[in-house]
Motif scaffolding. Structure first.
Motif, mmCIF file in Angstrom:
data_model
loop_
_atom_site.group_PDB
_atom_site.id
_atom_site.type_symbol
_atom_site.label_atom_id
_atom_site.label_comp_id
_atom_site.label_asym_id
_atom_site.label_seq_id
_atom_site.Cartn_x
_atom_site.Cartn_y
_atom_site.Cartn_z
ATOM 1 N N ASN A 414 0.841 -1.197 0.000
ATOM 2 C CA ASN A 414 0.000 0.000 0.000
ATOM 3 C C ASN A 414 0.876 1.247 0.000
ATOM 4 O OD1 ASN A 414 -2.736 -1.317 0.525
ATOM 5 N ND2 ASN A 414 -1.543 -2.063 2.264
ATOM 6 N N ASP A 415 0.437 2.267 -0.722
ATOM 7 C CA ASP A 415 1.214 3.499 -0.803
ATOM 8 C C ASP A 415 1.121 4.314 0.482
ATOM 9 O OD1 ASP A 415 1.998 2.870 -3.319
ATOM 10 O OD2 ASP A 415 0.946 4.520 -4.331
ATOM 11 N N GLU A 416 2.228 4.908 0.849
ATOM 12 C CA GLU A 416 2.265 5.976 1.839
ATOM 13 C C GLU A 416 2.395 7.303 1.079
ATOM 14 O OE1 GLU A 416 2.550 2.451 3.519
ATOM 15 O OE2 GLU A 416 4.341 3.094 2.424
ATOM 16 N N ILE A 417 2.082 8.403 1.757
ATOM 17 C CA ILE A 417 2.110 9.725 1.131
ATOM 18 C C ILE A 417 3.102 10.600 1.889
ATOM 19 C CG2 ILE A 417 0.777 11.812 0.643
ATOM 20 C CD1 ILE A 417 -1.686 9.942 0.313
ATOM 21 N N ARG A 418 3.954 11.268 1.131
ATOM 22 C CA ARG A 418 4.965 12.147 1.717
ATOM 23 C C ARG A 418 4.675 13.586 1.320
ATOM 24 N NH1 ARG A 418 10.324 14.120 -0.078
ATOM 25 N NH2 ARG A 418 11.804 14.146 1.668
ATOM 26 N N LEU A 419 4.576 14.461 2.321
ATOM 27 C CA LEU A 419 4.460 15.899 2.111
ATOM 28 C C LEU A 419 5.745 16.542 2.606
ATOM 29 C CD1 LEU A 419 0.822 16.496 3.462
ATOM 30 C CD2 LEU A 419 1.521 15.823 1.159
ATOM 31 N N ASN A 420 6.278 17.486 1.847
ATOM 32 C CA ASN A 420 7.604 18.022 2.155
ATOM 33 C C ASN A 420 7.646 19.499 1.814
ATOM 34 O OD1 ASN A 420 10.414 18.652 2.094
ATOM 35 N ND2 ASN A 420 10.572 17.859 -0.006
ATOM 36 N N ASN A 421 8.037 20.324 2.807
ATOM 37 C CA ASN A 421 8.220 21.752 2.520
ATOM 38 C C ASN A 421 9.664 22.197 2.765
ATOM 39 O OD1 ASN A 421 8.524 22.011 5.267
ATOM 40 N ND2 ASN A 421 6.817 23.425 5.569
ATOM 41 N N ASN A 422 10.568 21.222 2.752
ATOM 42 C CA ASN A 422 12.020 21.422 2.963
ATOM 43 C C ASN A 422 12.412 21.584 4.430
ATOM 44 O OD1 ASN A 422 12.627 21.244 0.200
ATOM 45 N ND2 ASN A 422 12.223 23.427 -0.088
ATOM 46 N N ASP A 423 11.491 21.955 5.282
ATOM 47 C CA ASP A 423 11.745 21.996 6.725
ATOM 48 C C ASP A 423 11.088 20.826 7.442
ATOM 49 O OD1 ASP A 423 13.359 24.203 6.851
ATOM 50 O OD2 ASP A 423 11.797 25.594 7.458
ATOM 51 N N VAL A 424 9.871 20.514 7.032
ATOM 52 C CA VAL A 424 9.082 19.468 7.682
ATOM 53 C C VAL A 424 8.743 18.390 6.662
ATOM 54 C CG1 VAL A 424 6.972 18.926 8.949
ATOM 55 C CG2 VAL A 424 8.118 21.126 9.319
ATOM 56 N N ILE A 425 8.966 17.143 7.064
ATOM 57 C CA ILE A 425 8.587 15.980 6.254
ATOM 58 C C ILE A 425 7.468 15.256 6.986
ATOM 59 C CG2 ILE A 425 9.357 13.858 5.141
ATOM 60 C CD1 ILE A 425 10.925 16.260 4.169
ATOM 61 N N VAL A 426 6.337 15.068 6.319
ATOM 62 C CA VAL A 426 5.205 14.352 6.908
ATOM 63 C C VAL A 426 4.912 13.126 6.047
ATOM 64 C CG1 VAL A 426 2.750 14.475 7.501
ATOM 65 C CG2 VAL A 426 4.226 16.468 7.863
ATOM 66 N N TRP A 427 4.947 11.957 6.683
ATOM 67 C CA TRP A 427 4.578 10.710 6.007
ATOM 68 C C TRP A 427 3.236 10.242 6.549
ATOM 69 C CZ3 TRP A 427 7.122 8.243 2.045
ATOM 70 C CH2 TRP A 427 8.436 8.645 1.772
ATOM 71 N N ILE A 428 2.321 9.910 5.657
ATOM 72 C CA ILE A 428 0.953 9.540 6.024
ATOM 73 C C ILE A 428 0.664 8.138 5.508
ATOM 74 C CG2 ILE A 428 -1.486 10.164 5.759
ATOM 75 C CD1 ILE A 428 -0.242 13.062 5.036
ATOM 76 N N SER A 429 -0.018 7.335 6.343
ATOM 77 C CA SER A 429 -0.371 5.964 5.962
ATOM 78 C C SER A 429 -1.888 5.850 5.842
ATOM 79 C CB SER A 429 0.141 4.971 7.008
ATOM 80 O OG SER A 429 1.544 4.974 7.085
ATOM 81 N N PRO A 430 -2.445 6.024 4.655
ATOM 82 C CA PRO A 430 -3.898 5.935 4.505
ATOM 83 C C PRO A 430 -4.467 4.593 4.967
ATOM 84 C CG PRO A 430 -2.917 6.936 2.562
ATOM 85 C CD PRO A 430 -1.784 6.421 3.394
ATOM 86 N N THR A 431 -3.732 3.514 4.744
ATOM 87 C CA THR A 431 -4.282 2.194 5.067
ATOM 88 C C THR A 431 -4.147 1.832 6.535
ATOM 89 O OG1 THR A 431 -2.202 1.125 4.425
ATOM 90 C CG2 THR A 431 -3.911 1.323 2.733
ATOM 91 N N ARG A 432 -3.439 2.616 7.318
ATOM 92 C CA ARG A 432 -3.329 2.362 8.761
ATOM 93 C C ARG A 432 -4.036 3.483 9.524
ATOM 94 N NH1 ARG A 432 1.675 0.311 7.165
ATOM 95 N NH2 ARG A 432 2.738 2.308 7.445
ATOM 96 N N GLY A 433 -5.323 3.596 9.281
ATOM 97 C CA GLY A 433 -6.116 4.580 10.003
ATOM 98 C C GLY A 433 -5.925 6.001 9.529
ATOM 99 N N GLY A 434 -5.325 6.182 8.346
ATOM 100 C CA GLY A 434 -5.061 7.534 7.873
ATOM 101 C C GLY A 434 -4.158 8.292 8.825
ATOM 102 N N CYS A 435 -3.308 7.553 9.558
ATOM 103 C CA CYS A 435 -2.473 8.199 10.569
ATOM 104 C C CYS A 435 -1.244 8.846 9.935
ATOM 105 C CB CYS A 435 -2.019 7.174 11.617
ATOM 106 S SG CYS A 435 -0.716 6.050 11.054
ATOM 107 N N ILE A 436 -0.629 9.725 10.690
ATOM 108 C CA ILE A 436 0.662 10.281 10.302
ATOM 109 C C ILE A 436 1.740 9.372 10.878
ATOM 110 C CG2 ILE A 436 2.219 12.247 10.507
ATOM 111 C CD1 ILE A 436 -0.175 14.080 10.571
ATOM 112 N N GLU A 437 2.503 8.788 10.018
ATOM 113 C CA GLU A 437 3.526 7.814 10.391
ATOM 114 C C GLU A 437 4.790 8.499 10.895
ATOM 115 O OE1 GLU A 437 4.549 4.086 11.088
ATOM 116 O OE2 GLU A 437 2.871 4.318 9.695
ATOM 117 N N GLU A 438 5.062 9.658 10.373
ATOM 118 C CA GLU A 438 6.315 10.337 10.725
ATOM 119 C C GLU A 438 6.153 11.841 10.534
ATOM 120 O OE1 GLU A 438 9.716 8.867 8.544
ATOM 121 O OE2 GLU A 438 10.758 10.776 8.713
ATOM 122 N N ILE A 439 6.623 12.593 11.505
ATOM 123 C CA ILE A 439 6.780 14.048 11.358
ATOM 124 C C ILE A 439 8.249 14.340 11.667
ATOM 125 C CG2 ILE A 439 6.150 16.346 12.170
ATOM 126 C CD1 ILE A 439 3.462 15.200 13.052
#
Length: 708
Positions: A414-439
């Protein structure tokens, strides 16, 4: 002709990346320095030694005199230096180019400092996989040592083990030295005479037999009870003197000398494996306990040696299934490796710095757990994450990645989603409760969600047995045989989580649920949202804002009946200012009315009592609240988390009906015994509302990250 035996001695010295400097210093004082000095005083005792990169670096900075002692022993032909991955990785679970790079880094370091080129390696945790000869061949490695259990598992036993062997993979050969399990347990834990008597029992007139001792240098002073036994009571001096006094029939050789004089006994092919104890630790809890009791039964009936070739548990990679957090850390390390190597030209002069950080992040200790703390020690995980993020910051500064990425990082399909603004990296796991896996906050190289769930372990049943046993462990016995409980009543603190503890996990609870039930995980979870799949709905990417929308058509379950509920969850990373917003829209599609909704977040803060880390709830309390406190607040509109140690502040703004603050602590095993370890602080944001069928409840929580 008199009977003779050849003996090769090897020592392995290692401390993990991320360990405290005080531990390096203490280990050097009670174990490493005394060991090296003792060997230096016995020039007729040849030996091989492997020192891992973190310890070499520490010696170079704090104890350069150790370099002088080792150089003198090399000069007179007494000491053979062994190579290995510089930062002690499990070679078989990192990319081959990284394995080769780590091996070459160590060999280059040894040549630079001592002018010798090592031809053998210490194999980290003696973890063998059949493809390793090809990796080692590329780095000009000729030999390694593994536990004799590896060979026993393919039918090589007793006197047939007294030598060394050759193996290969697609024609790439490697010499294999079997480490005697018996010597691992007698040295230094038994009287010296027991070891000498055993050596005499296996000597023969051919003079071709070889036995190998190679094990951790920490056994000689750092392991519990060994400093007094080995040094103050003189075990080491007795041992080395006994070897010297019996050199008429004990022929001491280094591994290289053995290969120059004796041929390999035969060609062998070994299955995956490590030392015998690890095959228990890798198993799921129930099987691990059953394996332990089965082996214990075989030992009590004196049948262990008879049946050991048929007794096999799991192997190292099982840890990546056993612990979600280990797998995530491992797969993030692999992702960073790919980013670095694919950007080599763009990184230019920064490539080497990124590579060094990557290699440090491959240190094995924090990825697994057995009798050593490993994964359960937050500061070791912190060491891995610090280096992953150091490499990631170099990449984002000099060869940036995309702001948005959807990819299966952890290899679960299953895909995870990465959001990145060069200071903060947010990884999101839609299939695990839509939780944020990493900040991850790159200005401080900090992963705020470096957390660990409370796992059931097979050895937890041993805690109760130890508390009620009249047997006492020998004070200088092997740590593999010691059962020590460091805190009375520890068995009463065993609590287990049914999901990985991450960030933005969505709970529905009965309206009377309290913080104590939630802390013990003894509450009733009504919803099916915490660890279930959310569907990806949409994304928006503009200059300073990235957001995704997830949705789950789930429900509340009570007395066998489903009450449908839909959660739409928007997660936004916005700048400037490094804000994370989570907007919730909860639609009731049933006749359920009274809702208690909780948004769980977890923060890794390393210590429950460190005064440099605290929470502030300005409208609820004038006191600073330490991470280990358990608190419940009503009507909260925000709070701050200040981490002076890592120089960051996290500010939260919300309109909550309540907030629960509670520490998450595990009960785990370590070299010194069973202990309670603070892992993280859980903050649950509570919302109470009453809505009818077709009605919606909306709320938003905002967190802001700042560099102090």
């Amino acid at each position: 002709m008199s009977e003779r035996i050849n003996l090769a001695l090897g020592f392995h010295i290692h401390q993990p990346v991320g360990n405290f400097e005080s531990v390096f210093e203490y280990a050097t004082r009670v174990a490493y320095n005394p060991l090296i000095n003792a060997l230096n005083k016995h020039p007729k005792i040849p030996f091989a030694i492997h020192i891992s990169g973190p310890v070499w670096e520490y010696f170079e900075d704090k104890h350069p005199d150790i370099f002088e002692s080792i150089a003198a022993m090399i000069q007179r032909g007494q000491c053979e230096l062994m190579s290995g991955g510089f930062y002690e990785p499990i070679l078989s679970v990192i990319p081959p180019q990284d394995a080769k790079g780590q091996l070459e880094m160590m060999s280059d370091y040894i040549y630079e400092k001592f002018g010798v080129i090592p031809t053998g390696i210490w194999l980290a945790e003696r973890i063998w996989e059949p493809h390793l000869p090809t990796i080692l061949k590329q780095a000009d490695i000729k030999y390694l040592a593994v536990d004799d259990y590896h060979l026993k598992s393919v039918g090589i036993e007793n006197e047939a083990l007294l030598g060394y062997f050759i193996s290969e993979n697609v024609g790439d050969e490697i010499n294999i030295f079997p480490i005697s399990e018996l010597l691992r347990y007698t040295i230094p834990f038994a009287e010296v005479d027991k070891t000498i008597d055993y050596l005499r029992s296996i000597a023969d007139q051919s003079g071709n037999r070889l036995i190998v001792f190679a094990d951790d240098g920490e056994k000689f002073g750092l392991w519990p009870g060994t400093e007094n036994w080995v040094w103050k009571q003189g075990w080491m001096e007795k041992f080395l003197s006994a070897l010297e006094n019996n050199q008429s029939w004990i022929n001491m050789m280094t591994f290289s000398e053995v290969q120059n004089i004796l041929p390999p006994l035969k060609r062998i092919y070994m299955p995956t494996g490590s030392y015998f104890e690890m095959s228990e630790w890798t198993l799921p809890p129930k099987l691990s306990y059953q394996f332990h009791k089965f082996v214990q039964h075989l030992e009590e009936t004196d049948e262990i040696e008879k049946f050991k070739p048929f007794v096999k548990g799991g192997f190292w990679r099982n840890f990546l299934t056993k612990y979600h957090e280990s797998n995530w850390m491992h797969k993030r390390m692999l992702w960073i490796s790919r980013q670095i190597h694919s950007r080599k030209r763009r990184l230019n002069t920064h490539y080497k710095d990124a590579l060094t950080a990557l290699y440090r992040a491959q240190c094995n200790c924090a990825y697994w757990h057995g009798v050593f703390g490993g994964l359960y020690l937050p500061h070791l995980r912190e060491g891995i994450w610090n280096n992953i993020l150091t490499a990631e910051k170099i990449i984002e500064t000099h060869a940036p990645t995309r702001k948005y990425l959807s990819q299966d990082i952890d290899k679960d399909g299953n895909d995870e989603i990465r959001l990145n603004n060069n200071d903060v990296i947010v990884w999101i796991s839609p299939t695990r409760g839509g939780c944020i896996e990493e900040i991850s906050f790159l200005p401080t190289n900090t992963n705020l969600i470096n957390t660990l769930a409370r796992y059931e372990e097979g050895y937890h049943k041993l805690i109760w047995e130890a508390q009620h046993s009249e047997e006492q462990s020998d004070e200088h016995s092997s740590i593999h045989n010691r059962v020590i409980v460091k805190e009375a009543g520890l068995e009463n603190k065993l609590q287990y989580d049914w999901y990985p503890r991450r960030f933005a996990q969505d709970h529905f609870m009965l309206s009377f649920t309290g913080i104590e039930e939630f802390a013990r995980q003894e509450y009733y979870e009504l919803g099916d949202f915490v660890n279930q799949k959310y569907e990806f709905i949409d994304k928006h990417i503009v200059k300073n804002e990235l957001d995704i929308t997830l949705q789950r058509n789930g429900g509340l379950w009570f007395e066998g009946k489903k009450f449908p509920v839909v959660i739409t969850k928007q997660i936004k990373l916005a700048g400037p200012g490094n804000h994370i917003f989570i907007h919730y829209e909860i639609e009731n599609r049933s006749d359920w009315r009274d809702f208690l909704f909780g948004v769980e977040t977890n923060f890794s803060l390393l210590s429950r009592d460190d005064p440099k880390r605290h929470f502030e709830f300005p409208h609820e309390s004038l006191n600073r609240i330490h991470p280990g406190a358990r608190k419940s607040f009503l009507a909260v509109d925000g709070y701050e988390l200040i981490d002076e140690g890592r120089k960051l502040r996290l500010s939260c703004r919300c309109q909550c009906d309540g907030v629960w603050l509670l520490p998450v602590e595990t009960v785990s095993n370590s070299e010194s015994g069973f202990e309670r370890v603070y892992q993280q602080t859980c903050v649950v944001h509570l919302f109470r509302f009453n809505i009818g069928a077709g009605e919606k409840f909306k709320t938003e929580i905002m967190w802001k990250l700042e560099h102090l």
